[in-house]
Design a protein around this motif. Structure first.
Motif, PDB file in Angstrom:
ATOM      1  N   PHE A 170      26.644  38.604  41.714  1.00 31.72           N
ATOM      2  CA  PHE A 170      26.883  39.629  40.229  1.00 31.72           C
ATOM      3  C   PHE A 170      27.137  41.044  40.421  1.00 31.72           C
ATOM      4  N   ASP A 171      26.979  41.412  41.623  1.00 33.84           N
ATOM      5  CA  ASP A 171      27.264  42.745  41.885  1.00 33.84           C
ATOM      6  C   ASP A 171      28.636  43.082  42.033  1.00 33.84           C
ATOM      7  N   ASP A 172      29.448  41.983  42.716  1.00 34.54           N
ATOM      8  CA  ASP A 172      30.894  42.319  43.020  1.00 34.54           C
ATOM      9  C   ASP A 172      31.468  41.056  43.032  1.00 34.54           C
ATOM     10  N   ILE A 173      31.477  40.460  41.875  1.00 39.14           N
ATOM     11  CA  ILE A 173      32.338  39.037  41.638  1.00 39.14           C
ATOM     12  C   ILE A 173      33.583  39.195  41.966  1.00 39.14           C
ATOM     13  N   ASN A 174      34.270  40.229  41.637  1.00 41.88           N
ATOM     14  CA  ASN A 174      35.747  40.374  41.988  1.00 41.88           C
ATOM     15  C   ASN A 174      36.044  40.967  43.429  1.00 41.88           C
ATOM     16  N   PHE A 175      35.290  41.250  44.268  1.00 41.16           N
ATOM     17  CA  PHE A 175      35.571  41.826  45.622  1.00 41.16           C
ATOM     18  C   PHE A 175      36.097  43.086  45.371  1.00 41.16           C
ATOM     19  N   GLU A 176      35.788  43.580  44.528  1.00 37.60           N
ATOM     20  CA  GLU A 176      36.295  45.309  44.451  1.00 37.60           C
ATOM     21  C   GLU A 176      35.560  46.255  45.427  1.00 37.60           C
ATOM     22  N   ARG A 177      34.497  45.648  45.953  1.00 30.99           N
ATOM     23  CA  ARG A 177      33.784  46.751  47.018  1.00 30.99           C
ATOM     24  C   ARG A 177      33.436  46.172  48.433  1.00 30.99           C
ATOM     25  N   ARG A 178      33.377  44.852  48.308  1.00 27.46           N
ATOM     26  CA  ARG A 178      33.157  44.120  49.829  1.00 27.46           C
ATOM     27  C   ARG A 178      34.520  43.629  49.878  1.00 27.46           C
ATOM     28  N   ASP A 179      34.691  43.110  51.252  1.00 25.09           N
ATOM     29  CA  ASP A 179      35.872  42.677  52.065  1.00 25.09           C
ATOM     30  C   ASP A 179      35.880  41.116  51.308  1.00 25.09           C
ATOM     31  N   TYR A 180      37.409  41.061  51.045  1.00 23.54           N
ATOM     32  CA  TYR A 180      37.528  39.685  50.404  1.00 23.54           C
ATOM     33  C   TYR A 180      37.636  38.532  51.652  1.00 23.54           C
ATOM     34  N   ASP A 181      37.001  37.400  51.398  1.00 22.66           N
ATOM     35  CA  ASP A 181      37.021  36.338  52.288  1.00 22.66           C
ATOM     36  C   ASP A 181      37.555  35.134  51.252  1.00 22.66           C
ATOM     37  N   PRO A 182      38.610  34.568  51.658  1.00 21.19           N
ATOM     38  CA  PRO A 182      39.112  33.578  50.697  1.00 21.19           C
ATOM     39  C   PRO A 182      38.107  32.235  50.576  1.00 21.19           C
ATOM     40  N   TRP A 183      37.315  32.128  51.754  1.00 25.58           N
ATOM     41  CA  TRP A 183      36.431  30.648  51.671  1.00 25.58           C
ATOM     42  C   TRP A 183      35.200  31.134  50.852  1.00 25.58           C
ATOM     43  N   VAL A 184      34.727  32.500  50.925  1.00 29.66           N
ATOM     44  CA  VAL A 184      33.678  32.994  50.381  1.00 29.66           C
ATOM     45  C   VAL A 184      33.875  32.860  48.958  1.00 29.66           C
ATOM     46  N   ALA A 185      35.093  33.525  48.367  1.00 29.92           N
ATOM     47  CA  ALA A 185      35.637  33.583  46.988  1.00 29.92           C
ATOM     48  C   ALA A 185      35.670  32.074  46.540  1.00 29.92           C
ATOM     49  N   TYR A 186      36.204  31.148  47.193  1.00 34.94           N
ATOM     50  CA  TYR A 186      36.264  29.771  46.641  1.00 34.94           C
ATOM     51  C   TYR A 186      34.802  29.311  46.595  1.00 34.94           C
ATOM     52  N   GLY A 187      33.866  29.601  47.661  1.00 34.49           N
ATOM     53  CA  GLY A 187      32.470  28.896  47.347  1.00 34.49           C
ATOM     54  C   GLY A 187      31.712  29.584  45.989  1.00 34.49           C
ATOM     55  N   GLN A 188      32.075  30.873  45.851  1.00 39.33           N
ATOM     56  CA  GLN A 188      31.676  31.775  44.757  1.00 39.33           C
ATOM     57  C   GLN A 188      32.083  30.927  43.458  1.00 39.33           C
ATOM     58  N   SER A 189      33.185  30.666  43.379  1.00 37.64           N
ATOM     59  CA  SER A 189      33.980  30.026  42.194  1.00 37.64           C
ATOM     60  C   SER A 189      33.343  28.541  41.906  1.00 37.64           C
ATOM     61  N   LYS A 190      33.286  27.835  43.160  1.00 42.34           N
ATOM     62  CA  LYS A 190      32.665  26.344  43.140  1.00 42.34           C
ATOM     63  C   LYS A 190      31.393  26.525  42.457  1.00 42.34           C
ATOM     64  N   THR A 191      30.430  27.417  43.053  1.00 45.82           N
ATOM     65  CA  THR A 191      29.008  27.447  42.513  1.00 45.82           C
ATOM     66  C   THR A 191      28.983  27.593  41.116  1.00 45.82           C
ATOM     67  N   ALA A 192      30.031  28.730  40.584  1.00 49.65           N
ATOM     68  CA  ALA A 192      29.935  28.958  39.123  1.00 49.65           C
ATOM     69  C   ALA A 192      30.111  27.615  38.498  1.00 49.65           C
ATOM     70  N   ASN A 193      30.975  26.799  39.023  1.00 51.55           N
ATOM     71  CA  ASN A 193      31.398  25.398  38.160  1.00 51.55           C
ATOM     72  C   ASN A 193      29.976  24.611  38.031  1.00 51.55           C
ATOM     73  N   ILE A 194      29.138  24.484  39.024  1.00 52.04           N
ATOM     74  CA  ILE A 194      27.866  23.847  39.047  1.00 52.04           C
ATOM     75  C   ILE A 194      27.148  24.706  37.830  1.00 52.04           C
ATOM     76  N   LEU A 195      26.918  26.107  37.985  1.00 52.05           N
ATOM     77  CA  LEU A 195      26.049  26.694  37.243  1.00 52.05           C
ATOM     78  C   LEU A 195      26.479  26.490  35.835  1.00 52.05           C
ATOM     79  N   PHE A 196      27.838  26.287  35.622  1.00 48.14           N
ATOM     80  CA  PHE A 196      28.194  26.311  34.037  1.00 48.14           C
ATOM     81  C   PHE A 196      27.824  25.077  33.640  1.00 48.14           C
ATOM     82  N   ALA A 197      27.734  24.069  34.532  1.00 51.22           N
ATOM     83  CA  ALA A 197      27.369  22.634  33.890  1.00 51.22           C
ATOM     84  C   ALA A 197      25.973  22.705  33.552  1.00 51.22           C
TER      85      ALA A 197
END
Length: 311
Positions: A170-197
């Motif tokens: 929640f402190d850096d959802i859009n990878f503005e401060r941390r290094d971008y990892d495509p699989w971490v970003a994917y995992g975050q989005s897929k966790t979001a899909n479950i939390l949305f449900a």
């Protein structure tokens, strides 16, 4: 969430056609996002074969029209429609919602993008979070009235076991401060899909809307893998994992959307046509943080704020 895990007669090898055998969806209206390729096609085909009116919500209208014609030819159902939807574009989502009239019984949020290089939407959102979560969040909340009008409706949020790679930062959802990892970003989005449900079901169950998340299974024959290198694809194939066909990959979403025994069941995560084991990791199960009600409520607030701030 009730601790009793739901099981069904179906499993990892079941197909979407197996699920809808004997089910009649005549009079029901469904939307499947990303229905121009992969498991989206087979999801839409199964719903159409059970006599539902199905709208393919797609970016590529020409591709959608070709798929719609194929589905109508194979099922005999002429109530297969196509509508433009770009989940990375809030204006496109707003236009889709504005163009929808009448009740909506089934919404399957199937479209997604996986592990691209760092890309941002015009609003500055990391593309996977913006598309996989925020786009579907805006679409589903925009269609709330239609879902409620149906009286008894179901929303299916396609997640992935990739959610185990990351919770929500929640402190850096859009990878503005941390290094971008495509699989971490994917995992975050897929966790979001479950939390949305989890949160949507909590908010909307009283209106007759149930919301669940599913993992379709690993499918190599899919456009979702287009950003994977050949080395990554070869490693996946050599891992010993059993891959599903698109027809098998569509089964769990179709089950959650249609199976009569799941009436009123929401806020859960399913894989291989059964509710997943909570707290498991690796190739099965659902991470505890993906079902955390506090994180789900916080994500809803943050998502609403992000969408409002886009203008």
């Amino acid at each position: 969430m009730n601790d009793s895990r739901i099981t069904t007669p179906f499993g990892a090898h079941s197909t979407a056609a197996d699920i809808v055998a004997g089910i009649d969806l005549d009079g029901r209206r469904a939307i499947v996002t990303g229905a121009a390729s992969g498991i989206g096609v087979e999801t839409a085909r199964a719903l159409a074969s059970a006599n539902a009116e199905v709208t393919l919500a797609v970016r590529d209208i020409a591709a959608g029209e070709r798929v719609a014609a194929q589905i109508s030819a194979s099922t005999g159902n002429t109530r297969v429609r196509v509508a433009a939807l770009d989940l990375a574009d809030p204006a496109s989502i707003a236009a889709f919602v504005a163009g929808w009239t009448g009740p909506l019984h089934i919404l399957i949020n199937n479209a997604g993008i996986m592990a691209p290089p760092l890309t941002r939407t015009p609003q500055g959102w990391e593309l996977q979070f913006g598309t996989n979560h925020l786009g579907h969040f805006a679409l589903t909340t925009g269609l709330y009235g239609a879902l409620a009008a149906a009286g008894r409706s179901r929303v299916v949020s396609l997640s992935s076991r990739g959610h185990q790679n990351a919770g929500i930062d929640f402190d850096d959802i859009n990878f503005e401060r941390r290094d971008y990892d495509p699989w971490v970003a994917y995992g975050q989005s897929k966790t979001a899909n479950i939390l949305f449900a989890v949160e949507a079901d909590k908010r909307w169950a009283a209106a007759g809307i149930t919301v669940n998340a599913v993992h379709p299974g690993a499918i190599i024959a899919s456009n979702l893998t287009r950003y994977m290198s050949q080395q990554e694809l070869d490693a996946a194939k050599a891992s010993g994992e059993e891959f599903k066909t698109p027809e098998q990959g569509a089964a769990t979403a179709v089950l959650v959307a249609t199976w009569p025994a799941l009436d009123g069941v929401g806020g859960r995560y399913f894989e291989d046509c059964n509710e997943a084991v909570r707290g498991a990791s690796g190739q099965s199960g659902v991470a505890g943080y993906a079902l955390d009600p506090e994180a789900a409520a916080r994500l809803w607030r943050v998502s609403t704020e992000m969408l409002v701030a886009r203008i």
